[in-house]
Design a protein around this motif. Structure first.
Motif, mmCIF file in Angstrom:
data_model
loop_
_atom_site.group_PDB
_atom_site.id
_atom_site.type_symbol
_atom_site.label_atom_id
_atom_site.label_comp_id
_atom_site.label_asym_id
_atom_site.label_seq_id
_atom_site.Cartn_x
_atom_site.Cartn_y
_atom_site.Cartn_z
ATOM 1 N N PHE A 26 0.819 -1.215 0.000
ATOM 2 C CA PHE A 26 0.000 0.000 0.000
ATOM 3 C C PHE A 26 0.852 1.265 0.000
ATOM 4 O O PHE A 26 0.576 2.205 -0.739
ATOM 5 C CB PHE A 26 -0.960 0.014 1.181
ATOM 6 C CG PHE A 26 -2.063 -1.001 1.092
ATOM 7 C CD1 PHE A 26 -2.651 -1.329 -0.114
ATOM 8 C CD2 PHE A 26 -2.515 -1.638 2.230
ATOM 9 C CE1 PHE A 26 -3.665 -2.269 -0.197
ATOM 10 C CE2 PHE A 26 -3.541 -2.580 2.165
ATOM 11 C CZ PHE A 26 -4.113 -2.896 0.949
ATOM 12 N N VAL A 27 1.886 1.290 0.821
ATOM 13 C CA VAL A 27 2.732 2.491 0.898
ATOM 14 C C VAL A 27 3.452 2.708 -0.427
ATOM 15 O O VAL A 27 3.465 3.820 -0.971
ATOM 16 C CB VAL A 27 3.720 2.392 2.081
ATOM 17 C CG1 VAL A 27 4.776 3.493 2.017
ATOM 18 C CG2 VAL A 27 2.972 2.445 3.405
ATOM 19 N N ALA A 28 4.058 1.662 -0.964
ATOM 20 C CA ALA A 28 4.765 1.790 -2.242
ATOM 21 C C ALA A 28 3.792 2.159 -3.362
ATOM 22 O O ALA A 28 4.099 3.013 -4.203
ATOM 23 C CB ALA A 28 5.508 0.500 -2.563
ATOM 24 N N GLY A 29 2.619 1.539 -3.377
ATOM 25 C CA GLY A 29 1.609 1.866 -4.385
ATOM 26 C C GLY A 29 1.128 3.297 -4.273
ATOM 27 O O GLY A 29 0.880 3.969 -5.275
ATOM 28 N N PHE A 30 1.009 3.783 -3.039
ATOM 29 C CA PHE A 30 0.589 5.172 -2.811
ATOM 30 C C PHE A 30 1.589 6.146 -3.429
ATOM 31 O O PHE A 30 1.222 7.056 -4.175
ATOM 32 C CB PHE A 30 0.445 5.427 -1.307
ATOM 33 C CG PHE A 30 0.195 6.865 -0.960
ATOM 34 C CD1 PHE A 30 -1.079 7.395 -1.028
ATOM 35 C CD2 PHE A 30 1.240 7.694 -0.568
ATOM 36 C CE1 PHE A 30 -1.321 8.730 -0.711
ATOM 37 C CE2 PHE A 30 1.018 9.022 -0.245
ATOM 38 C CZ PHE A 30 -0.269 9.543 -0.318
ATOM 39 N N PHE A 31 2.873 5.958 -3.115
ATOM 40 C CA PHE A 31 3.885 6.869 -3.648
ATOM 41 C C PHE A 31 4.023 6.745 -5.165
ATOM 42 O O PHE A 31 4.180 7.750 -5.863
ATOM 43 C CB PHE A 31 5.231 6.662 -2.944
ATOM 44 C CG PHE A 31 5.283 7.298 -1.594
ATOM 45 C CD1 PHE A 31 5.443 8.669 -1.464
ATOM 46 C CD2 PHE A 31 5.145 6.537 -0.445
ATOM 47 C CE1 PHE A 31 5.466 9.273 -0.209
ATOM 48 C CE2 PHE A 31 5.177 7.132 0.812
ATOM 49 C CZ PHE A 31 5.332 8.503 0.932
ATOM 50 N N ALA A 32 3.938 5.525 -5.672
ATOM 51 C CA ALA A 32 4.046 5.325 -7.121
ATOM 52 C C ALA A 32 2.854 5.948 -7.845
ATOM 53 O O ALA A 32 3.018 6.596 -8.884
ATOM 54 C CB ALA A 32 4.159 3.837 -7.436
ATOM 55 N N SER A 33 1.656 5.780 -7.294
ATOM 56 C CA SER A 33 0.458 6.371 -7.914
ATOM 57 C C SER A 33 0.523 7.894 -7.894
ATOM 58 O O SER A 33 0.141 8.553 -8.863
ATOM 59 C CB SER A 33 -0.810 5.910 -7.187
ATOM 60 O OG SER A 33 -1.013 4.537 -7.384
ATOM 61 N N ASN A 34 1.019 8.432 -6.801
ATOM 62 C CA ASN A 34 1.153 9.889 -6.728
ATOM 63 C C ASN A 34 2.210 10.406 -7.696
ATOM 64 O O ASN A 34 2.034 11.471 -8.294
ATOM 65 C CB ASN A 34 1.428 10.333 -5.296
ATOM 66 C CG ASN A 34 0.151 10.395 -4.498
ATOM 67 O OD1 ASN A 34 -0.721 11.207 -4.770
ATOM 68 N ND2 ASN A 34 0.026 9.509 -3.523
ATOM 69 N N ALA A 35 3.294 9.676 -7.869
ATOM 70 C CA ALA A 35 4.314 10.072 -8.851
ATOM 71 C C ALA A 35 3.720 10.045 -10.258
ATOM 72 O O ALA A 35 3.939 10.964 -11.062
ATOM 73 C CB ALA A 35 5.528 9.147 -8.759
ATOM 74 N N PHE A 36 2.958 8.996 -10.555
ATOM 75 C CA PHE A 36 2.294 8.871 -11.858
ATOM 76 C C PHE A 36 1.370 10.061 -12.097
ATOM 77 O O PHE A 36 1.412 10.704 -13.148
ATOM 78 C CB PHE A 36 1.505 7.552 -11.891
ATOM 79 C CG PHE A 36 0.733 7.317 -13.152
ATOM 80 C CD1 PHE A 36 1.285 6.602 -14.193
ATOM 81 C CD2 PHE A 36 -0.561 7.801 -13.294
ATOM 82 C CE1 PHE A 36 0.572 6.375 -15.362
ATOM 83 C CE2 PHE A 36 -1.279 7.580 -14.453
ATOM 84 C CZ PHE A 36 -0.715 6.854 -15.494
ATOM 85 N N ASP A 37 0.519 10.358 -11.111
ATOM 86 C CA ASP A 37 -0.434 11.451 -11.274
ATOM 87 C C ASP A 37 0.243 12.815 -11.292
ATOM 88 O O ASP A 37 -0.182 13.709 -12.030
ATOM 89 C CB ASP A 37 -1.502 11.392 -10.183
ATOM 90 C CG ASP A 37 -2.503 10.257 -10.415
ATOM 91 O OD1 ASP A 37 -2.612 9.784 -11.558
ATOM 92 O OD2 ASP A 37 -3.170 9.850 -9.446
ATOM 93 N N LEU A 38 1.287 12.993 -10.495
ATOM 94 C CA LEU A 38 2.034 14.247 -10.520
ATOM 95 C C LEU A 38 2.629 14.485 -11.907
ATOM 96 O O LEU A 38 2.530 15.578 -12.464
ATOM 97 C CB LEU A 38 3.139 14.235 -9.462
ATOM 98 C CG LEU A 38 3.996 15.489 -9.375
ATOM 99 C CD1 LEU A 38 3.171 16.659 -8.853
ATOM 100 C CD2 LEU A 38 5.194 15.247 -8.471
ATOM 101 N N TRP A 39 3.222 13.451 -12.463
ATOM 102 C CA TRP A 39 3.778 13.546 -13.809
ATOM 103 C C TRP A 39 2.673 13.844 -14.826
ATOM 104 O O TRP A 39 2.774 14.783 -15.607
ATOM 105 C CB TRP A 39 4.524 12.265 -14.202
ATOM 106 C CG TRP A 39 4.665 12.120 -15.683
ATOM 107 C CD1 TRP A 39 4.008 11.243 -16.490
ATOM 108 C CD2 TRP A 39 5.490 12.902 -16.563
ATOM 109 N NE1 TRP A 39 4.364 11.434 -17.803
ATOM 110 C CE2 TRP A 39 5.273 12.441 -17.873
ATOM 111 C CE3 TRP A 39 6.377 13.955 -16.360
ATOM 112 C CZ2 TRP A 39 5.915 12.986 -18.975
ATOM 113 C CZ3 TRP A 39 7.022 14.510 -17.478
ATOM 114 C CH2 TRP A 39 6.799 14.022 -18.760
ATOM 115 N N GLY A 40 1.634 13.032 -14.820
ATOM 116 C CA GLY A 40 0.627 13.106 -15.872
ATOM 117 C C GLY A 40 -0.325 14.270 -15.783
ATOM 118 O O GLY A 40 -0.879 14.696 -16.799
#
Length: 167
Positions: A26-40
């Protein structure tokens, strides 16, 4: 053995499915999803590239399957079901063990980037077709922004898993 690099080819073991593993997912997915959305949704448009709206793809898929497809459902599916659960589970229990079994132990950066590329093929190549959208969204600007976003997701996902393992 590191959780992020997963199974041992000698034993075929997988990470334990316990509260610690779920927390890391969950923690890794949270940060990865936020990085994805920040980029996109912020960086890419600021640079003059396309703006990603991944919940739109989720809404299209849900609608094509005859399921409720409002904004909440799209965001819920994209962020929670895919970003926090689906993609992290895919890395930890499918891709990483296969990588180790076929390639052997390597630094985490290359397999995480390849995993992100695979996510892009799955989402933009496969899910779009199931959702009734053009294959790879006709290779428009959003296709390439999504490629960078998915590779970034894979790298951040595994980087966070690696960081947590060192604590």
């Amino acid at each position: 053995m590191s959780l992020a690099t997963a199974a041992s080819p000698e034993t075929g073991s997988l990470p334990a499915l316990n509260a610690r593993t779920l927390g890391i997912l969950f923690v890794a997915g949270f940060f990865a999803s936020n990085a994805f959305d920040l980029w996109g949704q912020l960086v890419s448009p600021a640079l003059g590239f396309a703006n990603l709206s991944p919940h739109g793809l989720a809404k299209s898929l849900l609608g094509a399957l005859g399921l409720p497809n409002g904004d909440f459902a799209g965001y819920f599916m994209h962020f929670y079901l895919v970003g926090l659960i689906g993609y992290p589970v895919g890395w930890l229990f499918i891709f990483a063990p296969l990588w180790r079994a076929v390639i052997g132990p390597t630094h985490w950066l290359l397999p995480s980037a390849i995993y992100g590329f695979g996510l892009w093929v799955f989402a933009i190549g496969g899910i779009t077709a199931i959702a009734g959208l053009p294959f790879f969204l006709n290779f428009t600007g959003i296709t390439w922004v999504a490629l960078v976003g998915h590779v970034l997701y894979g790298i951040v996902l595994v980087a966070v898993m690696q960081k947590i393992q060192k604590t």
